[in-house]
Design a protein around this motif. Structure first.
Motif, short mmCIF file in Angstrom:
data_model
loop_
_atom_site.label_atom_id
_atom_site.label_comp_id
_atom_site.label_asym_id
_atom_site.label_seq_id
_atom_site.Cartn_x
_atom_site.Cartn_y
_atom_site.Cartn_z
N LYS A 144 42.32 -4.41 -5.47
CA LYS A 144 42.50 -5.81 -5.99
C LYS A 144 40.61 -6.36 -4.47
O LYS A 144 40.08 -6.89 -5.16
N GLN A 145 40.85 -5.44 -3.52
CA GLN A 145 39.18 -5.59 -2.95
C GLN A 145 38.36 -5.19 -4.02
O GLN A 145 36.75 -5.39 -3.81
N GLU A 146 37.82 -4.23 -4.75
CA GLU A 146 36.81 -3.51 -5.51
C GLU A 146 36.78 -4.85 -6.67
O GLU A 146 35.40 -5.04 -6.57
N TYR A 147 37.94 -5.35 -7.07
CA TYR A 147 37.99 -6.08 -8.21
C TYR A 147 36.96 -7.72 -7.62
O TYR A 147 36.25 -8.48 -8.32
N GLY A 151 33.82 -8.91 -8.23
CA GLY A 151 33.35 -11.07 -8.48
C GLY A 151 32.34 -11.46 -7.45
O GLY A 151 31.59 -12.08 -8.26
N LYS A 152 32.54 -10.72 -5.99
CA LYS A 152 31.48 -11.57 -5.55
C LYS A 152 29.97 -11.21 -5.99
O LYS A 152 28.85 -12.12 -6.29
N GLU A 153 29.49 -10.36 -6.56
CA GLU A 153 28.38 -9.42 -7.00
C GLU A 153 27.82 -10.65 -7.87
O GLU A 153 26.95 -10.87 -8.43
N ILE A 154 29.46 -10.69 -8.92
CA ILE A 154 28.27 -11.19 -10.16
C ILE A 154 28.12 -13.26 -9.56
O ILE A 154 27.44 -13.67 -10.84
N LYS A 155 28.90 -13.40 -8.63
CA LYS A 155 28.61 -14.35 -8.04
C LYS A 155 27.40 -14.69 -7.83
O LYS A 155 26.45 -15.78 -7.83
N LYS A 156 26.66 -13.61 -7.35
CA LYS A 156 25.03 -13.60 -6.17
C LYS A 156 24.47 -13.50 -7.86
O LYS A 156 23.29 -14.18 -7.27
N LEU A 157 24.45 -12.69 -8.18
CA LEU A 157 23.89 -12.97 -9.24
C LEU A 157 23.24 -14.55 -10.25
O LEU A 157 22.74 -14.24 -10.79
N HIS A 158 24.78 -14.79 -10.81
CA HIS A 158 24.73 -16.52 -11.33
C HIS A 158 24.03 -17.62 -10.16
O HIS A 158 23.37 -18.16 -10.58
N GLN A 159 24.17 -17.31 -8.35
CA GLN A 159 23.43 -17.78 -8.06
C GLN A 159 21.84 -17.76 -8.11
O GLN A 159 21.16 -18.40 -7.84
N SER A 160 21.57 -16.35 -8.40
CA SER A 160 20.23 -15.58 -8.65
C SER A 160 19.95 -16.96 -10.12
O SER A 160 18.07 -16.37 -10.36
N GLN A 161 20.58 -17.52 -10.69
CA GLN A 161 20.45 -18.56 -11.49
C GLN A 161 20.31 -17.22 -12.76
O GLN A 161 18.88 -17.37 -13.40
N VAL A 162 20.15 -15.72 -12.90
CA VAL A 162 20.38 -15.25 -14.36
C VAL A 162 21.09 -14.78 -15.17
O VAL A 162 22.11 -15.15 -14.32
N ASN A 163 20.90 -15.21 -16.52
CA ASN A 163 21.94 -15.01 -16.73
C ASN A 163 21.36 -13.16 -18.08
O ASN A 163 20.76 -13.12 -18.51
N TRP A 196 25.90 -22.19 -18.69
CA TRP A 196 26.28 -21.42 -19.55
C TRP A 196 27.20 -19.81 -18.65
O TRP A 196 27.53 -18.93 -19.01
N LYS A 197 27.19 -20.35 -17.31
CA LYS A 197 28.42 -19.32 -16.33
C LYS A 197 29.84 -18.88 -16.59
O LYS A 197 29.75 -17.56 -16.48
N GLU A 198 29.91 -20.34 -17.27
CA GLU A 198 31.36 -19.60 -18.04
C GLU A 198 31.81 -19.03 -18.77
O GLU A 198 32.51 -18.45 -19.37
N ALA A 199 30.84 -19.01 -19.82
CA ALA A 199 30.65 -18.45 -21.04
C ALA A 199 30.65 -17.06 -20.62
O ALA A 199 30.26 -15.72 -20.90
N ASN A 200 29.56 -16.34 -19.33
CA ASN A 200 29.70 -15.06 -19.01
C ASN A 200 30.68 -14.75 -18.31
O ASN A 200 30.65 -13.66 -18.31
N ILE A 201 31.09 -15.31 -17.95
CA ILE A 201 32.13 -14.98 -16.98
C ILE A 201 33.39 -14.67 -18.06
O ILE A 201 33.97 -13.82 -18.36
N GLU A 225 42.63 -11.75 -11.77
CA GLU A 225 42.92 -11.93 -10.63
C GLU A 225 41.99 -12.16 -9.32
O GLU A 225 40.97 -13.31 -8.67
N PRO A 226 42.53 -11.29 -8.48
CA PRO A 226 40.83 -10.85 -7.78
C PRO A 226 40.02 -10.83 -8.45
O PRO A 226 39.02 -11.09 -6.96
N LEU A 227 38.99 -10.31 -9.39
CA LEU A 227 37.80 -9.94 -9.92
C LEU A 227 37.52 -12.19 -9.43
O LEU A 227 36.40 -12.35 -8.92
N PHE A 228 38.35 -12.63 -10.21
CA PHE A 228 38.10 -13.87 -10.37
C PHE A 228 37.88 -14.49 -9.09
O PHE A 228 37.24 -16.20 -8.40
N ALA A 229 39.04 -14.30 -7.82
CA ALA A 229 38.81 -14.78 -6.12
C ALA A 229 37.52 -14.77 -5.66
O ALA A 229 37.00 -15.82 -5.47
#
Length: 236
Positions: A144-147, A151-163, A196-201, A225-229
């Motif tokens: 669960k921690q790996e997932y 999720g956190k790394e993808i959030k960082k990607l999206h906060q950088s506004q990269v699609n 666009w971020k929801e489409a990425n996810i 669930e843990p990834l999306f969390a």
């Protein structure tokens, strides 16, 4: 740190702290003569893995996929150096590194013009001791921690506004210290807004479901669930 070389038909940008001689660095024969090739991988073409003094690198020549790629395998229409595949990916990776996203460090990029067309190459960091999620999930379940960290790394990607236009589990790596890496930013770009971020996810979720059917990976819907969390978690 970044230097450029330009002639009538060649444009090169490189990180002079990581490589000091780019005269032959986009030719696998150059590295073979130096006994620096440590492996390769097959995809649309061959990606060569090279040992540099400070890090391991991956050398990739850009090739087209699909039916059109069978006709024109590695040539693209030229509309400006900064819009070429390799130069754009070089700058995008640098942007993401500056934003603290775990992506390969770009080392050098080249464009070779031939009238209205061009060919492109990229030399970037090879992430050592890492496997993509497809390979890992064929061997074991992720924690669960790996997932959560994915999720956190993808959030960082999206906060950088990269699609990341091809966000799938082939392009997410875990190394032996459980650090998450995101790779393969060809044809990706910075984009304003949020829609666009929801489409990425959703694309990533479809990738998990596809590989379950294709390779029987160790994944089920509860693992989302843990990834999306992690993706929803606050990141400073």
């Amino acid at each position: 740190m970044f230097k450029t070389i330009q002639s009538s038909n060649i444009y090169i940008i490189y990180n002079s702290e990581l490589i000091d001689d780019v005269s032959g660095c986009f030719d696998e024969n150059y590295w073979q003569k130096k006994n620096a090739i440590i492996g390769c991988a097959q995809g649309r073409g061959t990606t060569w893995f090279i040992q540099l003094p400070l890090l391991q690198a991956a050398l990739r020549h850009y090739r087209r996929g699909g039916l059109f790629g069978k006709v024109i395998s590695d040539s693209y229409f030229f509309i400006g150096y900064n819009k070429t595949r390799s130069i754009a990916e070089f700058h995008l990776l640098n942007h993401l590194k500056d934003e603290g996203v775990n992506v390969p460090t770009p080392i050098a990029a080249r464009v070779v013009r031939n009238h209205i067309f061009y060919q492109a190459d990229l030399l970037s960091e090879k992430i050592s001791n890492a496997s993509d999620l497809v390979g890992l999930l064929q061997e074991r379940r992720l924690t669960k921690q790996e997932y959560f960290e994915i999720g956190k790394e993808i959030k960082k990607l999206h906060q950088s506004q990269v699609n990341h236009t091809d966000l799938n589990i082939h392009n997410i790596l875990l190394d032996t210290s459980s650090t998450v890496w995101i790779i393969d930013f060809d044809k990706c770009y910075q984009q304003d807004g949020e829609g666009w971020k929801e489409a990425n996810i959703n694309r990533l979720l479809r990738s998990f479901r596809k590989e379950v059917k294709k390779r029987a990976i160790h994944w089920d819907e509860n693992d989302w669930e843990p990834l999306f969390a992690g993706y929803k978690a606050n990141i400073s």
